[in-house]
Design an enzyme around this catalytic site. Sequence first.
Site, PDB file in Angstrom:
ATOM      1  N   ASP A 133       0.818  -1.216   0.000  1.00  0.00           N
ATOM      2  CA  ASP A 133       0.000   0.000   0.000  1.00  0.00           C
ATOM      3  C   ASP A 133       0.851   1.266   0.000  1.00  0.00           C
ATOM      4  OD1 ASP A 133       0.786  -0.548   2.631  1.00  0.00           O
ATOM      5  OD2 ASP A 133      -1.089   0.170   3.515  1.00  0.00           O
TER       6      ASP A 133
ATOM      7  N   TYR B 255       8.994  -2.107  10.867  1.00  0.00           N
ATOM      8  CA  TYR B 255       8.116  -1.649   9.796  1.00  0.00           C
ATOM      9  C   TYR B 255       8.757  -0.472   9.066  1.00  0.00           C
ATOM     10  CZ  TYR B 255       3.634  -0.297   7.620  1.00  0.00           C
ATOM     11  OH  TYR B 255       2.633   0.017   6.730  1.00  0.00           O
TER      12      TYR B 255
ATOM     13  N   ALA C 216      -3.093  -7.883  16.763  1.00  0.00           N
ATOM     14  CA  ALA C 216      -3.229  -9.130  16.006  1.00  0.00           C
ATOM     15  C   ALA C 216      -3.124  -8.919  14.502  1.00  0.00           C
ATOM     16  CB  ALA C 216      -4.569  -9.798  16.337  1.00  0.00           C
TER      17      ALA C 216
ATOM     18  N   SER D 110     -12.643   5.136  27.067  1.00  0.00           N
ATOM     19  CA  SER D 110     -12.960   3.848  26.466  1.00  0.00           C
ATOM     20  C   SER D 110     -13.399   2.855  27.518  1.00  0.00           C
ATOM     21  CB  SER D 110     -11.739   3.293  25.716  1.00  0.00           C
ATOM     22  OG  SER D 110     -10.765   2.815  26.633  1.00  0.00           O
TER      23      SER D 110
ATOM     24  N   SER E  84      -6.573  -0.179  15.096  1.00  0.00           N
ATOM     25  CA  SER E  84      -6.360   1.265  15.025  1.00  0.00           C
ATOM     26  C   SER E  84      -7.261   1.917  13.979  1.00  0.00           C
ATOM     27  CB  SER E  84      -4.891   1.576  14.723  1.00  0.00           C
ATOM     28  OG  SER E  84      -4.488   0.956  13.520  1.00  0.00           O
TER      29      SER E  84
ATOM     30  N   GLU F 277      -2.727   8.518  11.685  1.00  0.00           N
ATOM     31  CA  GLU F 277      -1.822   7.431  12.045  1.00  0.00           C
ATOM     32  C   GLU F 277      -0.371   7.796  11.733  1.00  0.00           C
ATOM     33  OE1 GLU F 277      -1.906   2.702  12.488  1.00  0.00           O
ATOM     34  OE2 GLU F 277      -3.645   3.885  11.932  1.00  0.00           O
TER      35      GLU F 277
ATOM     36  N   ASP G   7      -5.862   0.184   5.428  1.00  0.00           N
ATOM     37  CA  ASP G   7      -6.687  -0.208   6.565  1.00  0.00           C
ATOM     38  C   ASP G   7      -7.925   0.666   6.679  1.00  0.00           C
ATOM     39  OD1 ASP G   7      -4.659  -1.997   6.997  1.00  0.00           O
ATOM     40  OD2 ASP G   7      -3.834  -0.971   8.742  1.00  0.00           O
TER      41      ASP G   7
END
Length: 396
Positions: free
Chosen positions: A38, A232, A131, A69, A136, A168, A180
């Site tokens: 991406d 990453y 996972a 939350s 996010s 992000e 995403d």
Amino acid sequence: MSDTLHQLSERFMSLTGSKPDGVWSAPGRVNLIGEHTDYNEGFVLPFAIDRRTRAAVGLRADGVIRVTSTFDNTSVELPLSGLDAARSAGEIVGWSAYPLGVAWALGQHGADLTTLPGADIIIDSTVPVGAGLSSSAAIESSVALALNDLWSLGFSREQLAKAGQLAENDVVGAPTGIMDQSASLLGATDSAVFLDCRSLDVTVIPLGLAHAELSILVMDTRVSHSHATGGYAERRASCEAGASAMGVSSLRDVSVSDLDRARELLDDVTFRRIRHVVTENQRVLDTVRTLNEDGPLAIGALLDASHVSLRDDFEISIPELDLAVETARAHGAIGARMTGGGFGGAAIALVPHARVPDVESAVRDAFAAKGFTEPVTFTVTPSTGAERNDIDGSRD
């Protein structure tokens, strides 16, 4: 959901003294194929899943945004007009960076945060964290859709996906692409989202899993990962270096036929990183074609090849992911691969309905034999994207 819509509404009332103006939800995603393509302006094929994040949101008159939350009772609040300064000072941290980052990003896309009303937001989620299922983006997309509606911004879902990505990248500090958020906002039932990450053109591709009696089994290794850490970013830097050496703006412009030249120009590590991205782009195109022509029973070999490439060329798999993939294939899966950013997280397997219990049992036994932490396994269903829910419970 850990809270029903009614329970979430009651939590909101106990915090604020009034009912929320609405509850918005957005799904996590599984990337069927197209990993680390991406941000190289390539192709991806994710789908939204039936595990969702909900955001109960109500406007407030004082220009303050407050987030909390059901998984962390700490509240974080800032004036909307101060979000940019707080971002620049590195003061927006932790999970609150996702919803607060979205509000800031909407401002960067044209919303006037100095005049808009504030908001109270309570987040609740069943998307597993860490996972590789993009918990996010589920937060970002539910909050973006809510604020877009309540602030009457009129942004398209594609614009909201860009805002989520900006949050992000610039607030959370994770150099991710737009896949995403696009999957979370644009997903459809029993379908995948074929996204061209250069043009941002989207085509909804029917998967036909139900008709073929196939399930997508997620095998969460419970090895946590974070996109904001080094592995990453290092892979992304290698891709950018390889594109520069090849004389192109992104690896989207490198084809499989260019790989022989790339091998001559690049060191071995950079070459293998580039080879993964280039061949993965082709695998996405081949998967879309195969789904359209032959159906989901025919894509197993492409999923398998994707995992091998991620393991050997991109080097982001781990022993737990490899074991999950190998065990699933040995016990009836049509194809399997790691999914997500790597260095942990989950693998997926395409499994006939009747074989799912056998595969789950075999994977658990294989992990136990290796002394690994027991994995969490569950099936996911390709589902609709972000939406507003009925607080009265008819959609609950």
